[in-house]
Design a protein around this motif. Structure first.
Motif, PDB file in Angstrom:
ATOM      1  N   THR A   3      53.042 -49.118  80.696  1.00  0.00           N
ATOM      2  CA  THR A   3      54.421 -48.947  80.266  1.00  0.00           C
ATOM      3  C   THR A   3      54.657 -49.814  79.042  1.00  0.00           C
ATOM      4  O   THR A   3      53.784 -50.543  78.592  1.00  0.00           O
ATOM      5  N   LYS A   4      55.892 -49.744  78.517  1.00  0.00           N
ATOM      6  CA  LYS A   4      56.274 -50.593  77.396  1.00  0.00           C
ATOM      7  C   LYS A   4      56.168 -52.065  77.814  1.00  0.00           C
ATOM      8  O   LYS A   4      56.497 -52.435  78.927  1.00  0.00           O
ATOM      9  N   GLU A   5      55.699 -52.860  76.888  1.00  0.00           N
ATOM     10  CA  GLU A   5      55.534 -54.285  77.171  1.00  0.00           C
ATOM     11  C   GLU A   5      56.882 -55.007  77.143  1.00  0.00           C
ATOM     12  O   GLU A   5      57.686 -54.792  76.249  1.00  0.00           O
ATOM     13  N   VAL A   6      57.119 -55.853  78.138  1.00  0.00           N
ATOM     14  CA  VAL A   6      58.332 -56.667  78.218  1.00  0.00           C
ATOM     15  C   VAL A   6      57.995 -58.046  77.670  1.00  0.00           C
ATOM     16  O   VAL A   6      57.085 -58.713  78.156  1.00  0.00           O
ATOM     17  N   GLY A  39      62.959 -65.730  80.712  1.00  0.00           N
ATOM     18  CA  GLY A  39      63.414 -64.357  80.848  1.00  0.00           C
ATOM     19  C   GLY A  39      63.166 -63.543  79.602  1.00  0.00           C
ATOM     20  O   GLY A  39      62.582 -64.010  78.622  1.00  0.00           O
ATOM     21  N   LYS A  40      63.654 -62.327  79.645  1.00  0.00           N
ATOM     22  CA  LYS A  40      63.391 -61.322  78.627  1.00  0.00           C
ATOM     23  C   LYS A  40      63.972 -61.708  77.263  1.00  0.00           C
ATOM     24  O   LYS A  40      65.096 -62.185  77.167  1.00  0.00           O
ATOM     25  N   VAL A  41      63.165 -61.476  76.218  1.00  0.00           N
ATOM     26  CA  VAL A  41      63.631 -61.640  74.839  1.00  0.00           C
ATOM     27  C   VAL A  41      64.361 -60.347  74.478  1.00  0.00           C
ATOM     28  O   VAL A  41      63.773 -59.265  74.511  1.00  0.00           O
ATOM     29  N   GLU A  42      65.648 -60.448  74.170  1.00  0.00           N
ATOM     30  CA  GLU A  42      66.454 -59.278  73.830  1.00  0.00           C
ATOM     31  C   GLU A  42      66.168 -58.820  72.405  1.00  0.00           C
ATOM     32  O   GLU A  42      65.716 -59.609  71.565  1.00  0.00           O
ATOM     33  N   HIS A  43      66.451 -57.552  72.115  1.00  0.00           N
ATOM     34  CA  HIS A  43      66.245 -56.979  70.782  1.00  0.00           C
ATOM     35  C   HIS A  43      66.994 -57.813  69.731  1.00  0.00           C
ATOM     36  O   HIS A  43      68.173 -58.105  69.895  1.00  0.00           O
ATOM     37  N   LYS A  71      50.361 -67.873  74.574  1.00  0.00           N
ATOM     38  CA  LYS A  71      50.883 -66.503  74.659  1.00  0.00           C
ATOM     39  C   LYS A  71      49.925 -65.726  75.543  1.00  0.00           C
ATOM     40  O   LYS A  71      48.710 -65.816  75.377  1.00  0.00           O
ATOM     41  N   ILE A  72      50.490 -64.966  76.471  1.00  0.00           N
ATOM     42  CA  ILE A  72      49.680 -64.214  77.426  1.00  0.00           C
ATOM     43  C   ILE A  72      50.194 -62.782  77.500  1.00  0.00           C
ATOM     44  O   ILE A  72      51.392 -62.559  77.667  1.00  0.00           O
ATOM     45  N   SER A  73      49.284 -61.834  77.395  1.00  0.00           N
ATOM     46  CA  SER A  73      49.615 -60.434  77.622  1.00  0.00           C
ATOM     47  C   SER A  73      48.945 -60.027  78.925  1.00  0.00           C
ATOM     48  O   SER A  73      47.756 -60.300  79.127  1.00  0.00           O
ATOM     49  N   HIS A  74      49.720 -59.417  79.836  1.00  0.00           N
ATOM     50  CA  HIS A  74      49.165 -59.047  81.139  1.00  0.00           C
ATOM     51  C   HIS A  74      49.725 -57.700  81.583  1.00  0.00           C
ATOM     52  O   HIS A  74      50.918 -57.441  81.459  1.00  0.00           O
ATOM     53  N   VAL A  81      53.594 -57.347  80.529  1.00  0.00           N
ATOM     54  CA  VAL A  81      54.394 -58.456  80.034  1.00  0.00           C
ATOM     55  C   VAL A  81      53.659 -59.197  78.922  1.00  0.00           C
ATOM     56  O   VAL A  81      52.429 -59.283  78.922  1.00  0.00           O
ATOM     57  N   LEU A  82      54.418 -59.680  77.960  1.00  0.00           N
ATOM     58  CA  LEU A  82      53.935 -60.603  76.944  1.00  0.00           C
ATOM     59  C   LEU A  82      54.711 -61.881  77.175  1.00  0.00           C
ATOM     60  O   LEU A  82      55.938 -61.916  77.016  1.00  0.00           O
ATOM     61  N   LEU A  83      54.015 -62.928  77.609  1.00  0.00           N
ATOM     62  CA  LEU A  83      54.660 -64.199  77.923  1.00  0.00           C
ATOM     63  C   LEU A  83      54.456 -65.171  76.773  1.00  0.00           C
ATOM     64  O   LEU A  83      53.325 -65.485  76.404  1.00  0.00           O
ATOM     65  N   ASP A  84      55.555 -65.627  76.190  1.00  0.00           N
ATOM     66  CA  ASP A  84      55.557 -66.661  75.157  1.00  0.00           C
ATOM     67  C   ASP A  84      55.960 -67.950  75.862  1.00  0.00           C
ATOM     68  O   ASP A  84      57.113 -68.105  76.272  1.00  0.00           O
ATOM     69  N   VAL A  85      55.013 -68.859  76.035  1.00  0.00           N
ATOM     70  CA  VAL A  85      55.222 -70.024  76.899  1.00  0.00           C
ATOM     71  C   VAL A  85      55.366 -71.302  76.078  1.00  0.00           C
ATOM     72  O   VAL A  85      54.565 -71.563  75.171  1.00  0.00           O
ATOM     73  N   TYR A  86      56.367 -72.108  76.435  1.00  0.00           N
ATOM     74  CA  TYR A  86      56.664 -73.364  75.744  1.00  0.00           C
ATOM     75  C   TYR A  86      56.780 -74.509  76.738  1.00  0.00           C
ATOM     76  O   TYR A  86      57.303 -74.334  77.835  1.00  0.00           O
TER      77      TYR A  86
END
Length: 137
Positions: A3-6, A39-43, A71-74, A81-86
């Motif tokens: 599906t589309k990546e979140v 949580g989700k990065v909005e447009h 950064k993790i894509s899973h 999901v694409l996780l941008d972790v800080y």
């Protein structure tokens, strides 16, 4: 990809060598598992803007600054999901779950015993490495 990546902004909130975690509610994707808040990065929103907003909404803190970790894509099969972790080690307020979920501060050595969503395995490893490299105790 199924599906589309979140795109998700994730905060590893630390204080005195411990990490603040929340447990996903049972009725959501990967429910009942521990997670790093975010949580989700909005447009049209920056990752930092999303992280700031999500940490305010989820755990009632104001992020003053943060350090990029990984950064993790899973692909879960039903969701990508694409996780941008800080690392979030500079914030105002006392983290407290705002959505009725369990919460807690955990020592580094406790992380590997907790049940996280699969995508978080790489975060746990990156956090352990970061703590060791930065001699956080």
């Amino acid at each position: 990809m199924s599906t589309k990546e979140v795109h998700v902004a994730v905060g590893v909130v630390i204080n005195n060598g411990q990490i603040f975690l929340t447990k996903r509610l049972d009725n959501v994707h990967q429910g009942g598992k521990w997670e790093f808040p975010g949580g989700k990065v909005e447009h049209g929103e920056s990752v930092y803007g999303a992280l700031y907003r999500e940490l305010q909404e989820e755990i009632a803190i104001d992020t003053l600054s943060c350090i990029p970790l990984i950064k993790i894509s899973h692909d879960y099969g039903d969701k990508c999901v694409l996780l941008d972790v800080y690392i979030v080690n500079n914030y105002q307020g006392e983290p407290q779950a705002q959505e009725g979920q369990e919460e807690g501060w955990y020592a580094l050595e406790e992380l590997q015993a907790l049940d996280f969503p699969k995508a978080n395995d790489a975060i746990v490893e990156a956090v352990i490495s970061w703590f060791k490299e930065n001699r956080v105790e």
